[in-house]
Design a protein around this motif. Sequence first.
Motif, PDB file in Angstrom:
ATOM      1  N   LEU A 195       0.938  -1.167  -0.039  1.00  0.00           N
ATOM      2  CA  LEU A 195      -0.089  -0.016   0.092  1.00  0.00           C
ATOM      3  C   LEU A 195       0.693   1.399   0.050  1.00  0.00           C
ATOM      4  O   LEU A 195       1.993   1.280   0.538  1.00  0.00           O
ATOM      5  N   SER A 196       0.432   2.248  -0.493  1.00  0.00           N
ATOM      6  CA  SER A 196       0.837   3.548  -0.316  1.00  0.00           C
ATOM      7  C   SER A 196       0.234   4.785   0.642  1.00  0.00           C
ATOM      8  O   SER A 196      -1.146   4.571   0.556  1.00  0.00           O
ATOM      9  N   CYS A 197       0.598   5.507   1.143  1.00  0.00           N
ATOM     10  CA  CYS A 197      -0.179   6.342   1.887  1.00  0.00           C
ATOM     11  C   CYS A 197      -0.830   7.244   1.278  1.00  0.00           C
ATOM     12  O   CYS A 197      -0.577   7.908   0.093  1.00  0.00           O
ATOM     13  N   PRO A 198      -2.185   7.550   1.738  1.00  0.00           N
ATOM     14  CA  PRO A 198      -3.280   8.574   0.957  1.00  0.00           C
ATOM     15  C   PRO A 198      -2.568   9.995   1.275  1.00  0.00           C
ATOM     16  O   PRO A 198      -2.782  10.459   2.375  1.00  0.00           O
ATOM     17  N   LEU A 199      -1.914  10.571   0.524  1.00  0.00           N
ATOM     18  CA  LEU A 199      -1.124  11.773   0.401  1.00  0.00           C
ATOM     19  C   LEU A 199      -2.087  12.966   0.099  1.00  0.00           C
ATOM     20  O   LEU A 199      -2.686  12.971  -1.173  1.00  0.00           O
ATOM     21  N   ASP A 200      -2.357  13.907   1.066  1.00  0.00           N
ATOM     22  CA  ASP A 200      -3.199  15.045   0.716  1.00  0.00           C
ATOM     23  C   ASP A 200      -2.514  16.211   1.570  1.00  0.00           C
ATOM     24  O   ASP A 200      -1.316  16.218   1.875  1.00  0.00           O
ATOM     25  N   VAL A 201      -3.242  17.304   1.451  1.00  0.00           N
ATOM     26  CA  VAL A 201      -2.711  18.517   2.032  1.00  0.00           C
ATOM     27  C   VAL A 201      -2.140  18.260   3.516  1.00  0.00           C
ATOM     28  O   VAL A 201      -1.157  18.660   3.902  1.00  0.00           O
ATOM     29  N   HIS A 202      -3.165  17.662   4.221  1.00  0.00           N
ATOM     30  CA  HIS A 202      -2.891  17.620   5.727  1.00  0.00           C
ATOM     31  C   HIS A 202      -1.580  16.506   5.982  1.00  0.00           C
ATOM     32  O   HIS A 202      -0.568  17.177   6.712  1.00  0.00           O
ATOM     33  N   SER A 203      -1.663  15.481   5.470  1.00  0.00           N
ATOM     34  CA  SER A 203      -0.640  14.291   5.837  1.00  0.00           C
ATOM     35  C   SER A 203       0.716  14.974   5.157  1.00  0.00           C
ATOM     36  O   SER A 203       1.855  14.619   5.611  1.00  0.00           O
ATOM     37  N   GLY A 204       0.718  15.690   3.914  1.00  0.00           N
ATOM     38  CA  GLY A 204       2.067  16.020   3.365  1.00  0.00           C
ATOM     39  C   GLY A 204       2.569  17.244   4.157  1.00  0.00           C
ATOM     40  O   GLY A 204       3.784  17.280   4.371  1.00  0.00           O
ATOM     41  N   ASN A 205       1.754  18.030   4.766  1.00  0.00           N
ATOM     42  CA  ASN A 205       2.255  19.070   5.313  1.00  0.00           C
ATOM     43  C   ASN A 205       2.988  18.837   6.694  1.00  0.00           C
ATOM     44  O   ASN A 205       4.165  19.319   7.211  1.00  0.00           O
ATOM     45  N   VAL A 206       2.249  17.684   7.316  1.00  0.00           N
ATOM     46  CA  VAL A 206       2.856  17.346   8.547  1.00  0.00           C
ATOM     47  C   VAL A 206       4.113  16.587   8.268  1.00  0.00           C
ATOM     48  O   VAL A 206       5.162  16.545   9.119  1.00  0.00           O
ATOM     49  N   ALA A 207       4.089  15.677   7.165  1.00  0.00           N
ATOM     50  CA  ALA A 207       5.143  14.912   6.846  1.00  0.00           C
ATOM     51  C   ALA A 207       6.416  15.858   6.506  1.00  0.00           C
ATOM     52  O   ALA A 207       7.617  15.331   6.873  1.00  0.00           O
ATOM     53  N   ARG A 208       6.278  16.921   6.002  1.00  0.00           N
ATOM     54  CA  ARG A 208       7.325  17.844   5.708  1.00  0.00           C
ATOM     55  C   ARG A 208       7.873  18.406   6.933  1.00  0.00           C
ATOM     56  O   ARG A 208       9.036  18.477   7.058  1.00  0.00           O
ATOM     57  N   LYS A 209       6.904  18.884   7.968  1.00  0.00           N
ATOM     58  CA  LYS A 209       7.581  19.045   9.278  1.00  0.00           C
ATOM     59  C   LYS A 209       8.429  18.262   9.831  1.00  0.00           C
ATOM     60  O   LYS A 209       8.947  18.594  10.938  1.00  0.00           O
ATOM     61  N   LEU A 210       7.946  17.000   9.882  1.00  0.00           N
ATOM     62  CA  LEU A 210       8.609  16.013  10.532  1.00  0.00           C
ATOM     63  C   LEU A 210       9.924  15.358   9.844  1.00  0.00           C
ATOM     64  O   LEU A 210      10.646  14.285  10.230  1.00  0.00           O
ATOM     65  N   GLY A 211       9.986  15.814   8.617  1.00  0.00           N
ATOM     66  CA  GLY A 211      11.340  15.456   7.736  1.00  0.00           C
ATOM     67  C   GLY A 211      11.206  14.183   6.789  1.00  0.00           C
ATOM     68  O   GLY A 211      12.431  13.837   6.426  1.00  0.00           O
ATOM     69  N   LEU A 212       9.806  13.663   6.893  1.00  0.00           N
ATOM     70  CA  LEU A 212       9.620  12.538   6.169  1.00  0.00           C
ATOM     71  C   LEU A 212       9.518  12.651   4.562  1.00  0.00           C
ATOM     72  O   LEU A 212       9.414  11.830   3.668  1.00  0.00           O
ATOM     73  N   LEU A 213       9.561  13.897   4.278  1.00  0.00           N
ATOM     74  CA  LEU A 213       9.118  14.412   2.975  1.00  0.00           C
ATOM     75  C   LEU A 213       9.590  15.992   2.520  1.00  0.00           C
ATOM     76  O   LEU A 213       9.458  16.543   3.473  1.00  0.00           O
ATOM     77  N   VAL A 214      10.274  16.010   1.460  1.00  0.00           N
ATOM     78  CA  VAL A 214      10.899  17.239   1.200  1.00  0.00           C
ATOM     79  C   VAL A 214      10.269  17.661   0.012  1.00  0.00           C
ATOM     80  O   VAL A 214      10.068  18.998   0.081  1.00  0.00           O
ATOM     81  N   ARG A 215       9.952  17.148  -0.995  1.00  0.00           N
ATOM     82  CA  ARG A 215       9.154  17.511  -2.341  1.00  0.00           C
ATOM     83  C   ARG A 215       8.018  18.408  -1.978  1.00  0.00           C
ATOM     84  O   ARG A 215       7.159  18.023  -1.149  1.00  0.00           O
ATOM     85  N   LYS A 216       7.899  19.340  -2.531  1.00  0.00           N
ATOM     86  CA  LYS A 216       6.671  20.582  -2.157  1.00  0.00           C
ATOM     87  C   LYS A 216       5.376  19.922  -2.677  1.00  0.00           C
ATOM     88  O   LYS A 216       4.451  20.361  -2.149  1.00  0.00           O
ATOM     89  N   GLN A 217       5.545  19.473  -4.001  1.00  0.00           N
ATOM     90  CA  GLN A 217       4.294  19.126  -4.628  1.00  0.00           C
ATOM     91  C   GLN A 217       3.626  17.973  -3.951  1.00  0.00           C
ATOM     92  O   GLN A 217       4.406  16.907  -3.781  1.00  0.00           O
ATOM     93  N   ASN A 218       2.566  17.766  -3.980  1.00  0.00           N
ATOM     94  CA  ASN A 218       1.632  16.383  -3.606  1.00  0.00           C
ATOM     95  C   ASN A 218       1.414  15.795  -4.759  1.00  0.00           C
ATOM     96  O   ASN A 218       0.168  15.498  -5.095  1.00  0.00           O
ATOM     97  N   ASP A 219       2.602  15.110  -5.390  1.00  0.00           N
ATOM     98  CA  ASP A 219       2.277  14.221  -6.625  1.00  0.00           C
ATOM     99  C   ASP A 219       2.776  13.025  -6.335  1.00  0.00           C
ATOM    100  O   ASP A 219       3.297  12.413  -5.320  1.00  0.00           O
ATOM    101  N   ALA A 220       2.927  12.011  -7.532  1.00  0.00           N
ATOM    102  CA  ALA A 220       3.364  10.678  -7.353  1.00  0.00           C
ATOM    103  C   ALA A 220       4.983  10.466  -7.158  1.00  0.00           C
ATOM    104  O   ALA A 220       5.267   9.706  -6.226  1.00  0.00           O
ATOM    105  N   LYS A 221       5.649  11.485  -7.339  1.00  0.00           N
ATOM    106  CA  LYS A 221       7.053  11.644  -6.716  1.00  0.00           C
ATOM    107  C   LYS A 221       7.145  11.839  -5.434  1.00  0.00           C
ATOM    108  O   LYS A 221       7.803  11.240  -4.696  1.00  0.00           O
ATOM    109  N   ALA A 222       6.215  12.785  -4.832  1.00  0.00           N
ATOM    110  CA  ALA A 222       6.332  12.859  -3.443  1.00  0.00           C
ATOM    111  C   ALA A 222       5.797  11.667  -2.706  1.00  0.00           C
ATOM    112  O   ALA A 222       6.217  11.264  -1.542  1.00  0.00           O
ATOM    113  N   LEU A 223       5.024  11.058  -3.307  1.00  0.00           N
ATOM    114  CA  LEU A 223       4.077   9.939  -2.684  1.00  0.00           C
ATOM    115  C   LEU A 223       5.299   8.836  -2.709  1.00  0.00           C
ATOM    116  O   LEU A 223       5.504   8.197  -1.563  1.00  0.00           O
TER     117      LEU A 223
END
Length: 254
Positions: A195-223
């Motif tokens: 499975l892959s995480c359902p990436l949206d505005v909320h999960s994406g913003n939190v993931a970036r704050k926690l250092g789990l995600l760097v990419r700014k757009q919520n797209d397939a590459k970010a996923l």
Amino acid sequence: MSNIDLKEFLDSKVLQYNNLNFIESDPIQIPHLFTQKEDIEIAGFLAATISWGNRKSIIKNSHQMMDLLEQSPYDFVMNHSKNDLKPLESFVHRTFNGLDFITFIKALKHIYGKHNGLEAVFKKHAEPKSLQKSIHHFKKTFFEVEHLQRTQKHISDPLKNSAAKRINMFLRWMVRNDQTGVDFGLWKSILPQQLSCPLDVHSGNVARKLGLLVRKQNDAKALLELDTSLRELDSKDPVKYDFALFGLGVFDKF
């Protein structure tokens, strides 16, 4: 925060949110209305399809969908007449309208009648650590029925760089068996590690704050980036952290 501290923090948030209290404020309550496998699948798929925008509106309109399907989604899909589809024309949720809804009913009948159901279609192209190729092929199979071009936008394609949040959420519902009664664990031929995480505005913003995600757009590459980070925390059940990321964003205002 070290990886160990981060994992402990997120695991505690999973425990906080991955429980039955989560259901009452989430669209997952719609498939929980049913007990038959096919009813759960169809109700879940339709509710996930319109899961964007205001959560109260999503839940209200999902209930309306079930009413229009006479609270028997699988029976309606397989046995509807042309006249039965008429009341569906009035349905609207944002840009998803009655004609889209009718096409989805016809496409679901095609999936169950010709392709052995939703689980079989998603399983067919599953990869060991990804269902994104499966989603791409599912979309092609789904739209084998006659349809308006506009309706295609309601199913995302990861191979066209979409994060496919709604379908990934639906797949989480069907595949994860979380022992708490939230996700269903109905599909045994697909594993939680695929499975892959359902990436949206909320999960994406939190993931970036926690250092789990760097990419700014919520797209397939970010996923892919987020999936890779979450698999390092739990390789067998990475998307359990969806509860933590979503809960931190929506409920904790992290």
